[in-house]
Write a protein that holds these residues in place. Sequence first.
Motif, mmCIF file in Angstrom:
data_model
loop_
_atom_site.group_PDB
_atom_site.id
_atom_site.type_symbol
_atom_site.label_atom_id
_atom_site.label_comp_id
_atom_site.label_asym_id
_atom_site.label_seq_id
_atom_site.Cartn_x
_atom_site.Cartn_y
_atom_site.Cartn_z
ATOM 1 N N ARG A 111 0.822 -1.215 0.000
ATOM 2 C CA ARG A 111 0.000 0.000 0.000
ATOM 3 C C ARG A 111 0.852 1.259 0.000
ATOM 4 N NH1 ARG A 111 -2.182 3.228 4.005
ATOM 5 N NH2 ARG A 111 -1.085 1.982 5.561
ATOM 6 N N ALA A 167 -5.214 -4.427 5.595
ATOM 7 C CA ALA A 167 -6.502 -3.739 5.669
ATOM 8 C C ALA A 167 -7.203 -4.025 6.992
ATOM 9 C CB ALA A 167 -7.383 -4.165 4.494
ATOM 10 N N VAL A 168 -7.129 -5.270 7.457
ATOM 11 C CA VAL A 168 -7.754 -5.629 8.731
ATOM 12 C C VAL A 168 -7.070 -4.902 9.878
ATOM 13 C CG1 VAL A 168 -8.170 -7.520 10.336
ATOM 14 C CG2 VAL A 168 -8.563 -7.852 7.886
ATOM 15 N N ARG A 179 -5.701 -2.044 9.851
ATOM 16 C CA ARG A 179 -5.977 -0.606 9.848
ATOM 17 C C ARG A 179 -7.415 -0.261 10.232
ATOM 18 N NH1 ARG A 179 -3.250 -1.237 5.039
ATOM 19 N NH2 ARG A 179 -5.202 -1.016 3.871
ATOM 20 N N ARG A 180 -8.245 -1.283 10.378
ATOM 21 C CA ARG A 180 -9.628 -1.008 10.759
ATOM 22 C C ARG A 180 -9.681 -0.405 12.155
ATOM 23 N NH1 ARG A 180 -13.238 -6.213 9.965
ATOM 24 N NH2 ARG A 180 -14.718 -4.740 10.905
ATOM 25 N N PRO A 181 -10.432 0.690 12.333
ATOM 26 C CA PRO A 181 -10.512 1.298 13.681
ATOM 27 C C PRO A 181 -11.246 0.375 14.645
ATOM 28 C CG PRO A 181 -12.091 2.333 12.187
ATOM 29 C CD PRO A 181 -11.234 1.429 11.330
ATOM 30 N N ARG A 182 -10.706 0.304 15.830
ATOM 31 C CA ARG A 182 -11.336 -0.529 16.850
ATOM 32 C C ARG A 182 -12.428 0.272 17.566
ATOM 33 N NH1 ARG A 182 -6.199 -3.575 19.770
ATOM 34 N NH2 ARG A 182 -5.415 -4.605 17.865
#
Length: 491
Positions: free
Chosen positions: A432, A472-473, A475-478
């Motif tokens: 990326r 991508a997973v 970088r997902r906001p928690r």
Amino acid sequence: MSLTELSGTPTPERATTTAMPTRPGRRTSPFGALLLRLHFYAGILVAPFLVVAALTGLAYTTTPQLDAVLYGDQLTVAQVGERQLPLAEQIGAARNAHPDGSITTVQPGDGDQTTKVVFSLPELGENQHTVYINPYTGESQGQLTTWFGSTPITTWLDDLHRHLHLGTVGEHYSELAASWLWVMALGGVVLWWRRRGAARSAARHLLVPDLSTGKGVRRTRGWHATTGIWLTVGLLFLSVTGLTWSRYAGANFATGLDALSARTPEISTSLTVDPTTPAETGGGHEHGAAGAGGVVEMAAFDRVLAVARGAGLSGPVEITPAPGPGSAWTVTQVDNTWPVKKDRIAVDPASGTVTARSDFADWPLLAQLSGLGIQAHMGILFGLVNQILLAALALGLLCVILWGYRMWWQRRPTRADRRAIAGTPPAPGGVRGLPVWALLIGVPVTVVIGWALPLFGLTLLGFLVIDVVVGAVARRPRPAATPTSPAPGRN
């Protein structure tokens, strides 16, 4: 003036104003991050295949010595005589020892080597029966089931190294190992150079491990990287030559040779004959030998050999009878040690004339390099020196892999609250972060390499897909933690 000021030790206020700012850690470039992650996962997932290839290849380097120990009675004579018997008598002795089958090739004895008379039978498939004849006495010294001249132990170890005795399915392991070996070797060189930082430090520890780092992962990394540097050229050679006869990449390599007209030249065995003229035949096993084209006169072997010697084909040669009427016999030099002797001629046994010739010196350069590379890969080209170099490469590769796994274990978390059995992988997301120009160049190059090396292309594609998905997973906001409400009735 205070004592503190006289001593030169800064007061807290002075320390705040005079201390050098903290140097930020070097940020890894997207390319370096991707290469590090690729090298890591290739080392973890492909290294087991390389271990098997190194161990089986190490075993194969001992085949000349194993042949001498196990089959010395068949391959060599106890005493070299003054004069060899005619080939016709030697072949007759071989036919008496092996009445069945067709004679496909004859390799006259040379020095203390026995004469090898090779018989083919339909039930043997690609294998043959080879009868070993003492060229000075005409006595049979035994028979072995061979594969294109290789003894049973050499054939067994060769099959083990190439496909683990699993046939076509097993070929995937060796091609996968060879496909990734060059990537891991070159990637390791680039990573090591980047890690060394300054040019002076890189030159100092490029070929000598840095032992000043003490124990732990840094010292292990030094041995891993420095040994890999020493082995790089040899590993690249093994990778390229191994791929030339692999199933998928080897087929593409052959296609490329055809496109460049760089294949090993074929030699014409065509003869212009009168179709009404009967073919040469013998009266039976006493005077003839069944060949690929029927029954041939045994004395023709001596005539053809004499023509070959007169044409300059010295050293060990292999005589192949004509495949049928209207075809010439072929004589090929089979000395694969340096300097190699691989010249070939086609001979008309009736007239004793050379009808065609193909000299190694006239082969296309790629065909020459391919032939020499295969012999060196097999440990034949330079004799014992070649065997020692291959054994050193195999042992060195095993050490590099062992140190790689040791680094993975040494980098494991050891805190009581987050223990693990191995180190964490490098951070994902390298793809990326690559600039557009790198993608515009890298994607087409990767596609071409993936087409030429299909197993490498498929596994690389799988890695890139996983890398993008995992990134991508990550970088997902928690979701924010929901505050706990106080229990009813409590203040």
